[in-house]
Design an enzyme around this catalytic site. Structure first.
Site, short mmCIF file in Angstrom:
data_model
loop_
_atom_site.label_atom_id
_atom_site.label_comp_id
_atom_site.label_asym_id
_atom_site.label_seq_id
_atom_site.Cartn_x
_atom_site.Cartn_y
_atom_site.Cartn_z
CB ILE A 19 3.42 43.78 9.57
CG1 ILE A 19 3.29 42.92 11.03
CG2 ILE A 19 3.07 45.11 10.14
CD1 ILE A 19 4.46 43.01 11.87
CG LEU A 61 13.71 49.70 0.58
CD1 LEU A 61 12.72 49.24 1.82
CD2 LEU A 61 13.23 51.13 0.22
CG ASN A 91 15.18 38.91 14.56
OD1 ASN A 91 16.38 39.12 14.41
ND2 ASN A 91 14.64 38.96 15.71
CD GLN A 144 14.56 37.84 19.25
OE1 GLN A 144 15.33 38.35 18.43
NE2 GLN A 144 13.35 37.59 19.33
CE1 TYR A 150 14.34 43.18 13.13
CE2 TYR A 150 14.07 42.58 15.26
CZ TYR A 150 13.44 42.81 13.99
OH TYR A 150 12.10 42.89 13.86
CE LYS A 154 12.68 46.14 13.31
NZ LYS A 154 12.02 47.20 12.34
CD GLU A 182 6.90 36.61 20.00
OE1 GLU A 182 6.73 35.93 18.89
OE2 GLU A 182 7.61 36.94 20.80
#
Length: 257
Positions: A19, A61, A91, A144, A150, A154, A182
């Site tokens: 992404i 980072l 993740n 999830q 994770y 988020k 997804e």
């Protein structure tokens, strides 16, 4: 549509693949000056295809001082930073059984640097009346299972999107979040490959996506992120933007599941 990003300096964390890579590509196409913050150098052929606008700065980072040096280097080379895409993360499956130490380490990889870079670049954003886009995840609102850290990161990113939008509102700085569900990225491909029958697992997942029963493409996420950064989105702030083919909110019956 002219997005008004020509020459604007925009940091993209994890901007060399998946992404983040798609966002970097689209920013370069729009004439912006994307600066990739990542721990590994981009693929040379891909990086060369971006032209002279894109830049890579090596940075871990999770280390505050490296973030500070990367920001200073970016300013020295290009001047005031206009935008930030907080994207880097993974993740990592740190669930309930993993323990507090693993949980904290995961937050360093997935959350803390989102804050660190906004802290370091706040004056730039005020000066340029810039924009921030946080890449979150549908797991922030759905859960999830098996990935507590994770999901905590988020979900926190969504809270920070609203908090920063409020904090920067008087300065004309916009802050929004984009939530994929997804998306076929190299990381996703590796995850699918861990199943005994990857093609069957992929078909099961895509069958649940109401709009087209297909995966979202990385460039579709990028298009929303780049628009949110742009001069065409000057009254858009504090928003959670779902680009997921209806996966998160629409009735699963629409997909025949």
């Amino acid at each position: 549509m002219n997005l008004g990003l020509e020459g604007k300096v925009i940091v993209v964390t994890g901007g060399a693949a998946g992404i983040g890579g798609a966002i970097t590509e689209m920013l370069a196409e729009e004439g912006a000056r994307p600066v990739i913050f990542a721990r590994r150098a981009p693929d040379p052929q891909w990086f060369a295809s971006l032209g002279e606008k894109a830049t890579f700065v090596e940075v871990e980072l999770s280390r505050d001082e490296e973030c500070r040096k990367a920001v200073e280097e970016t300013r020295e080379r290009f001047g005031t930073v206009y935008g930030l895409v907080n994207n880097a993360g993974i993740n990592d499956g740190v669930g309930i059984e993993a323990g507090p130490e693993a949980f904290r380490a995961s937050l360093e990889k997935n959350l803390i640097h989102y804050y660190t870079l906004v802290h370091l670049l706040a004056d730039d954003f005020r000066k340029s009346k810039g924009a921030i886009v946080n890449i979150s995840s549908k797991t922030a609102v759905t859960g999830q299972g098996g990935t507590s850290a994770y999901v905590a990161a988020k979900a926190a990113q969504l809270g920070l999107t609203r908090e920063w939008a409020a904090a920067f509102a008087g300065d004309g700085v916009r802050v929004n979040a984009v939530l994929p569900a997804e998306v076929m990225t190299p990381l996703y491909e590796r995850w699918i490959a861990t199943f005994d029958n990857p093609s069957e697992k992929l078909a099961e997942i895509t069958s649940r996506i109401p709009l087209g029963q297909r995966m979202t493409e990385a460039r579709e996420i990028a298009a929303m992120a780049v628009f949110a950064l742009s001069q065409q989105a000057l009254h858009l702030t504090g928003q959670w933007l779902f680009v997921d083919g209806g996966y998160t909110h629409l009735d699963r019956a629409l997909a025949g599941v």
